[in-house]
Design an enzyme around this catalytic site. Structure first.
Site, PDB file in Angstrom:
ATOM      1  N   LYS A 177     -68.468 -63.117 -41.108  1.00 19.57           N
ATOM      2  CA  LYS A 177     -69.360 -64.162 -40.600  1.00 19.57           C
ATOM      3  C   LYS A 177     -69.751 -63.826 -39.164  1.00 19.57           C
ATOM      4  CE  LYS A 177     -69.072 -69.111 -41.390  1.00 19.57           C
ATOM      5  NZ  LYS A 177     -68.146 -70.238 -41.285  1.00 19.57           N
TER       6      LYS A 177
HETATM    7  C1  E4P Z   1     -68.745 -73.282 -42.555  1.00 18.46           C
HETATM    8  O1  E4P Z   1     -69.127 -72.177 -42.795  1.00 18.46           O
HETATM    9  C2  E4P Z   1     -69.021 -73.966 -41.275  1.00 18.46           C
HETATM   10  O2  E4P Z   1     -68.397 -73.316 -40.217  1.00 18.46           O
HETATM   11  C3  E4P Z   1     -68.576 -75.400 -41.391  1.00 18.46           C
HETATM   12  O3  E4P Z   1     -69.104 -75.934 -42.592  1.00 18.46           O
HETATM   13  C4  E4P Z   1     -68.965 -76.254 -40.191  1.00 18.46           C
HETATM   14  O4  E4P Z   1     -68.671 -77.592 -40.476  1.00 18.46           O
HETATM   15  P1  E4P Z   1     -68.616 -78.721 -39.343  1.00 18.46           P
HETATM   16  O5  E4P Z   1     -69.993 -78.893 -38.776  1.00 18.46           O
HETATM   17  O6  E4P Z   1     -68.140 -79.955 -40.059  1.00 18.46           O
HETATM   18  O7  E4P Z   1     -67.639 -78.248 -38.299  1.00 18.46           O
END
Ligand code: E4P
Length: 218
Positions: free
Chosen positions: A83
């Site tokens: 990522k």
């Molecule tokens: C996943 O890939 C993201 O990092 C995550 O869904 C972010 O979620 P949040 O906005 O609730 O922290």
């Protein structure tokens, strides 16, 4: 539609994987911090539990270090999706890793212009954050619709739309209606998808009637 779960809690992942609903896992630095575990250990363990893509995020912000981190994470298992954030250094890292055959998930996407760049950089997944857009009074689902329309216009854009920052079941249903490829769900949201008060009430009534019969199937 594929469901990923958005957690680094291995106990939760094992529990939910046994339902057959888990096609992959996403983590981010905040979720790794919450787990209290070493990132390399926890990602390797998750990859053994779930055969689908497991996102592990780099934490450097410059291209050279991001690439080194990404290659190290990718070596943990063949199902690691590295990522990277949607910055120019992140896009450059995405291109380099994708050219090496590594799956890349480009994260922190808040506009369709960003999603177009990620697809051109060869991303396997683009992660638009719908909940964080809703938080600033901008409809996150409008972004999903716009990205879907753009990607569908060009056969060469094969990046999957991975809806992130999901907060409730409505986000999941709306994403499915719009044709998003994947939604990554906090465990509580995945569990909430099965809930309906009429199911509970109906089951209570069936069991009460059954008890009156005095019968047992076993
Ligand atoms: C996943 O890939 C993201 O990092 C995550 O869904 C972010 O979620 P949040 O906005 O609730 O922290």
């Amino acid at each position: 539609m594929k469901f990923f779960i958005d957690t680094a809690d291995v106990r939760e992942i094992k529990d939910l994987a046994s339902t057959g609903m888990v096609d992959g896992v996403t983590t981010n630095p905040s979720l790794i911090a919450k787990s209290g575990r070493n990132i390399l250990d926890v990602i390797a363990e998750i990859c053994e539990v779930v055969p689908g893509p497991v996102s592990a995020e780099v934490t450097a912000t410059d291209f050279d270090t991001m690439l080194t981190e990404g290659r190290k994470l990718a070596k943990l298992a063949t199902n690691v999706a590295v990522k990277v954030p949607l910055t120019w250094a992140g896009l450059k890292t995405c291109k380099a890793l994708s050219d090496d055959g590594v799956m890349v998930n480009v994260t922190l996407c808040f506009s369709s212009a960003q999603a177009l760049l990620a697809a051109k950089a060869g991303a396997a997944f683009i992660s638009p954050f719908v909940g964080r857009l809703d938080d600033i009074a901008t409809d996150g689902m409008d972004l999903i619709a716009e990205i879907r329309q753009i990607y569908d216009n060009y056969e060469a854009l094969t990046t999957e739309i991975l809806v992130a920052s999901v907060r409730h079941p409505r986000h999941v249903i709306d994403s499915a209606k719009l044709g998003a490829d994947v939604a990554t769900l906090p465990p509580s949201v995945l569990r909430a998808l099965a809930n309906h008060p009429l199911t509970d009430r109906g089951l209570d009534a069936f069991l009460a009637d059954w008890a009156k019969t005095g019968q047992s199937i076993l």
